[in-house]
Design an enzyme around this catalytic site. Sequence first.
Site, PDB file in Angstrom:
ATOM      1  N   HIS A   1       0.833  -1.204   0.000  1.00  9.86           N
ATOM      2  CA  HIS A   1       0.000   0.000   0.000  1.00  9.86           C
ATOM      3  C   HIS A   1       0.864   1.249   0.000  1.00  9.86           C
ATOM      4  O   HIS A   1       0.551   2.247  -0.633  1.00  9.86           O
ATOM      5  CB  HIS A   1      -0.910   0.013   1.225  1.00  9.86           C
TER       6      HIS A   1
ATOM      7  N   ARG B   1      -7.816   4.896  -9.678  1.00 11.27           N
ATOM      8  CA  ARG B   1      -7.878   3.726  -8.784  1.00 11.27           C
ATOM      9  C   ARG B   1      -8.601   4.158  -7.518  1.00 11.27           C
ATOM     10  O   ARG B   1      -8.099   5.017  -6.788  1.00 11.27           O
ATOM     11  CB  ARG B   1      -6.473   3.248  -8.428  1.00 11.27           C
TER      12      ARG B   1
ATOM     13  N   ARG C   1     -12.383   3.461 -11.772  1.00  5.17           N
ATOM     14  CA  ARG C   1     -12.383   2.004 -11.681  1.00  5.17           C
ATOM     15  C   ARG C   1     -12.982   1.623 -10.331  1.00  5.17           C
ATOM     16  O   ARG C   1     -12.564   2.152  -9.290  1.00  5.17           O
ATOM     17  CB  ARG C   1     -10.967   1.467 -11.776  1.00  5.17           C
TER      18      ARG C   1
ATOM     19  N   GLU D   1      -7.665  -7.923 -18.033  1.00  4.97           N
ATOM     20  CA  GLU D   1      -6.468  -8.206 -17.234  1.00  4.97           C
ATOM     21  C   GLU D   1      -6.136  -9.697 -17.205  1.00  4.97           C
ATOM     22  O   GLU D   1      -5.155 -10.101 -16.608  1.00  4.97           O
ATOM     23  CB  GLU D   1      -6.658  -7.704 -15.796  1.00  4.97           C
TER      24      GLU D   1
ATOM     25  N   ASN E   1      -0.392  -4.614 -16.197  1.00  5.20           N
ATOM     26  CA  ASN E   1       0.377  -5.182 -15.076  1.00  5.20           C
ATOM     27  C   ASN E   1      -0.118  -6.590 -14.777  1.00  5.20           C
ATOM     28  O   ASN E   1       0.657  -7.523 -14.626  1.00  5.20           O
ATOM     29  CB  ASN E   1       0.227  -4.329 -13.814  1.00  5.20           C
TER      30      ASN E   1
ATOM     31  N   ARG F   1       3.873 -10.536 -10.609  1.00  2.00           N
ATOM     32  CA  ARG F   1       4.341  -9.152 -10.747  1.00  2.00           C
ATOM     33  C   ARG F   1       4.996  -8.624  -9.481  1.00  2.00           C
ATOM     34  O   ARG F   1       5.643  -7.590  -9.493  1.00  2.00           O
ATOM     35  CB  ARG F   1       3.173  -8.236 -11.163  1.00  2.00           C
TER      36      ARG F   1
ATOM     37  N   CYS G   1      -3.642   0.704 -19.734  1.00  2.00           N
ATOM     38  CA  CYS G   1      -3.382   1.540 -18.551  1.00  2.00           C
ATOM     39  C   CYS G   1      -2.399   0.925 -17.548  1.00  2.00           C
ATOM     40  O   CYS G   1      -2.302   1.391 -16.434  1.00  2.00           O
ATOM     41  CB  CYS G   1      -4.687   1.911 -17.852  1.00  2.00           C
TER      42      CYS G   1
HETATM   43  C1  PEP Z   1      -3.052  -3.304 -14.189  1.00  2.00           C
HETATM   44  O1  PEP Z   1      -3.195  -4.430 -13.717  1.00  2.00           O
HETATM   45  O2  PEP Z   1      -2.356  -3.058 -15.183  1.00  2.00           O
HETATM   46  C2  PEP Z   1      -3.709  -2.142 -13.580  1.00  2.00           C
HETATM   47  C3  PEP Z   1      -3.704  -0.969 -14.165  1.00  2.00           C
HETATM   48  O3  PEP Z   1      -4.280  -2.320 -12.375  1.00  2.00           O
HETATM   49  P1  PEP Z   1      -3.464  -2.446 -10.997  1.00  2.00           P
HETATM   50  O4  PEP Z   1      -2.031  -2.153 -11.286  1.00  2.00           O
HETATM   51  O5  PEP Z   1      -4.098  -1.478 -10.077  1.00  2.00           O
HETATM   52  O6  PEP Z   1      -3.719  -3.873 -10.648  1.00  2.00           O
HETATM   53 MG    MG Z   2      -4.790  -4.811 -12.302  1.00  2.00          MG
END
Ligand code: PEP
Ligand code: MG
Length: 747
Positions: free
Chosen positions: A364, A471, A507, A606, A629, A640, A677
Amino acid sequence: MPERTETESRKLLRRLQATLAEAGAGQERLDRITHIIADSLGCEVCSIYLFRDAITLELCATEGLAQEAVHVTRLRVGEGLVGRVASRMRPVNTDNAPAEPGFRYMPETGEEAFTSFLGVPIQRLGEKLGVLVIQSKEARSFTDDELYAIEVVAMVLAEMTELGAFVGEGEAMSARHQQSVVFHGGIGQEGAAEGKVWLHEPRVVITNPIADDPAEERKRLNEAVDKLRMSVDQMLSNAPKGDAEQIEVLQAYRMFANSRGWMRRMEEDIERGLSAEAAVEKEQSTARARMQTVPDAYLRERLHDLDDLSNRLLRQLTGQGADTGAQMPDNPVLVARNIGPAELLDYGRSLRGVVLEEGSVASHAAIVARALAIPLIVHAGRITQEALNGDTILVDGDAGVVHLRPEETVANAFRDKIAMRTAAQERYASIRDKPAETLDGAHIALTMNAGLMADLPSLPSSGAEGVGLFRTELQFLTRSTVPKRGELAALYSRVMDAAGGKRVCFRTLDIGSDKVLPYMKPQDEPNPALGWRAIRLGLDKPGVMRMQLQALIRAANGRPLTVMFPFIAQFEEFTAARDHLLRELDREAALGHPLPESVEIGAMLETPSLAFAPRQFFEMADFISIGGNDLKQFFFAADRENERVRRRYDTLNVSFLTFLGQIVDRCTDTGTPLSFCGEDAGRPVEALCFAAMGLRALSMRPASIGPVKSLLRRVDLREARAVINEAQAQGAQSVRPAVMEWLKRVG
Ligand code: PEP
Ligand code: MG
């Protein structure tokens, strides 16, 4: 414990105290100390070895060994018996040293005459400082009492080393906390910063490790522990009932605060001549040393709890609070073991950078650091042990390196790097109001990612066309209870106000996996990234999601509204989430609340599965945004958050780019607007390749908009695509080398 040894040990400490109080250079003090220890314990040799660097121990003083060996004899950690003590951080006690495995004969010291050996580590809070050794000719094992006495002396030596008591000219020890140190860590947020250390929790300094009156010290300890127990009970009764995690930590605190073993050990240390605070710290050091060897994460957490409790107790005893009255420097770089998101937000944009010993790239705190656009390094060794308030510190968030008290040459090179960045930022500012248009006339919409109200000022300054990803979890993560609908509506409304009519894509709550709400019952999932998270949680327990949707509708208050659902893995999840929003719109209308002027409902792609969803999904979605991501971690099956694998696969890997191309084709087929994104959108070369693959909207950190736009304006996407196709045809694994080569050619 026999009375005799206790008084002997107190007598020894008293002699040490007297000698430390006398004037004299560091070396003289060390010499006197070895003499006193050998004399008091009735052994022929006492030697002090201190670390010269992370792996080298140096004989710094001795009584009984050849004086010519002082500052000459050096050992590596693990080498000889002394090195063994240092590597294991445990005593070695033997009546036949030459027969011990690893014994190393050092002729210059003349030590072959000494058969018995007792070595103990000199450590402070788990930090290795050196080794204290006694030896005797007579073949005998040193008793437990002698071992205990020597450990207490080592503890005092550690404190004195910390206070710089042995600092001196020439061959004597150089002062601790003065050398430059480099730490390598994980990158939580890129960027570069130079500043002064600001410790989140300043270390407690013990100036009186030795005390004469054990009764008085016991009384002080007992009073402090009583106060501590009361404050823990108080915290427990104030803890929010649903906060199982906080309650668990406090219960562990209470268990330790009431532990008889812990008290007994500290009282024994006091009997031997330590002050109450030194006794607490000795226990804390032992716990820290243990912490480094315990493989079980749960037990390690409990040892952390004990460590925190010891810190509280030390503050009680020394009166040194978190507020030491020190003045925060102008350009503070926060150094902490760890920090919560709310605390980091409190510091806000005043910080130049953040360096944590723990934390994780997706913690966080990292999310907040990213939102605040301050460089963050995680897992930076034992920096809280090394850094002092006000030390110069350089944070290289691009390389994951921290320079503490850097040499001037390093600092100058670093300043050049910052200057180059600043110059580049100025260049970017000059194209801020120009479109991101490529040489072949393609317009790429560059929007920014945000998560805090504090992000919004970056909208005009970065030249972003809107907010492509807002977010919403930060407002949930930084509180101890679920935020209220009214609060959220007010915040979302302010965000829309600040965007001044530009599109903001909200989101819905994306929690679970790494983002655990403080008030959410922790789910014991074997693999949280693949677990009950984001929309899965929202659909199974829709209360919070519905409340959030209502807040968004009310915030729009007649303005256009854009909502995006995270982590949609199949068509049905999208229809179910969308139905919730449509129902809330009906309800709001029935309540007589103004509806948004228009509503766009999108999905985040995703998981690879969604790319193969039925055509109807692509037709129904008002837009799709690739969460790169997550998509990348699932595409390559590479966590990740796992430093070992997260950079293993290049985003410009041909397979991944081909996959992105397929998503672009499906969206083109149905005319569905598509954006990207994830973090990669903010990397210029990646952004260029995405655009070449047909993406026309990219959302990124505000600071990335300038560099990405600058590159896009200089290239022809048709040429870029041809380079990619050619690399692909050649069987390249990644198109990066070919693209970089081409970029060099086209300038
Ligand atoms: C992603 O997964 O690319 C994304 C933008 O969301 P987060 O990084 O908040 O999981
Ligand atoms: Mg994500």
